[in-house]
Design a protein around this motif. Sequence first.
Motif, PDB file in Angstrom:
ATOM      1  N   SER A   1       0.797  -1.288   0.048  1.00  0.00           N
ATOM      2  CA  SER A   1       0.096  -0.058   0.174  1.00  0.00           C
ATOM      3  C   SER A   1       0.967   1.404  -0.239  1.00  0.00           C
ATOM      4  N   ALA A   2       0.502   2.379  -0.725  1.00  0.00           N
ATOM      5  CA  ALA A   2       1.015   3.577  -0.863  1.00  0.00           C
ATOM      6  C   ALA A   2       0.072   4.567  -1.564  1.00  0.00           C
ATOM      7  N   THR A   3      -0.300   5.597  -1.018  1.00  0.00           N
ATOM      8  CA  THR A   3      -1.087   6.596  -1.592  1.00  0.00           C
ATOM      9  C   THR A   3      -0.606   7.954  -1.466  1.00  0.00           C
ATOM     10  N   GLY A   4      -0.541   8.477  -2.567  1.00  0.00           N
ATOM     11  CA  GLY A   4       0.176   9.888  -2.546  1.00  0.00           C
ATOM     12  C   GLY A   4      -1.249  11.037  -2.679  1.00  0.00           C
ATOM     13  N   VAL A   5      -0.856  11.991  -1.958  1.00  0.00           N
ATOM     14  CA  VAL A   5      -2.048  13.207  -2.113  1.00  0.00           C
ATOM     15  C   VAL A   5      -1.428  14.448  -2.136  1.00  0.00           C
TER      16      VAL A   5
END
Length: 295
Positions: free
Chosen positions: A2-6
């Motif tokens: 998991s890895a989510t950029g904002v």
Amino acid sequence: MSATGVSFEKSKSWLLVDCGEATQHQLLRADLSPYHLSVICISHLHGDHCYGLPGLLASMAMSGRTDPVYLIAPQAVVQFVMSTLALTQVTLPFDLHTMAIEQTDQFISLEFCYIEIIPLKHRVPSFGFKITEALIPRKLRIKQLHSEGIASGPHYNLLQKGQDVIYQGQRLAANTYAFPSWRPRSVIVCGDNEKPSLLSSYCDDIDMLVHEATFTHPDLMRVGTHTGHSDAKRVAQFAQQYQIPALILTHFSVRYHGEGMLDVLENEARTHFHGNLRLAYDFLVLTVPKQLLSE
């Protein structure tokens, strides 16, 4: 993993939620630069959400970053990172400000965003993060200023920047004469969570929910409902109930890996959610549209 950029277009700084193995390698192929990564939030201590963090920090050090970096994570993850950096003799050229979630206020205000920490339910303590943009250009209420006889001048610029001013002995409040150009956009990014209803009090004004859907509902019933994970049906029903505009499903069980195998998850979710639905894949980029405000 998991890895989510904002990110928000008014700042080069961006935020990362979770950092599974190989995150730093995938960033080499993404538009977001580790050099500008300012905030890292880790939802819980399981390896598929944090094993990539020491390597990413080391790569950021090699990139020449000197500005501070904030790490918001469970205490155990903070200890894991600091121990790994020490054992491998990595010296960071930037200040790493660690904030253990157990000892941190649930609301964190940073230059380019606000972060709310949301307790979730998993086999270990797990958290979600509500991220709201902060740097929104302001517009002046020109008609109101003119109608009140407030002539233009340097005070206009200060009001637009959000500063109260004194004009001819009168205090002018920035919030009275200026307003944001658009409604602040918010997204919730969750760690592993078997109970979407825990998000209920945070969803009134969000534009997007990123939530795991590890199983279909029938498969979850077969493996047991207390896995610490959610199914596509349950998450979709929740998002529909709260009229969330966009739902992004992530964190799929390996049983659905292979061509066309995710269709059953997507079909189940679409049966219960009628908004913008996407199933996450590497390098998926989504834009939240602005809702412009007027006087």
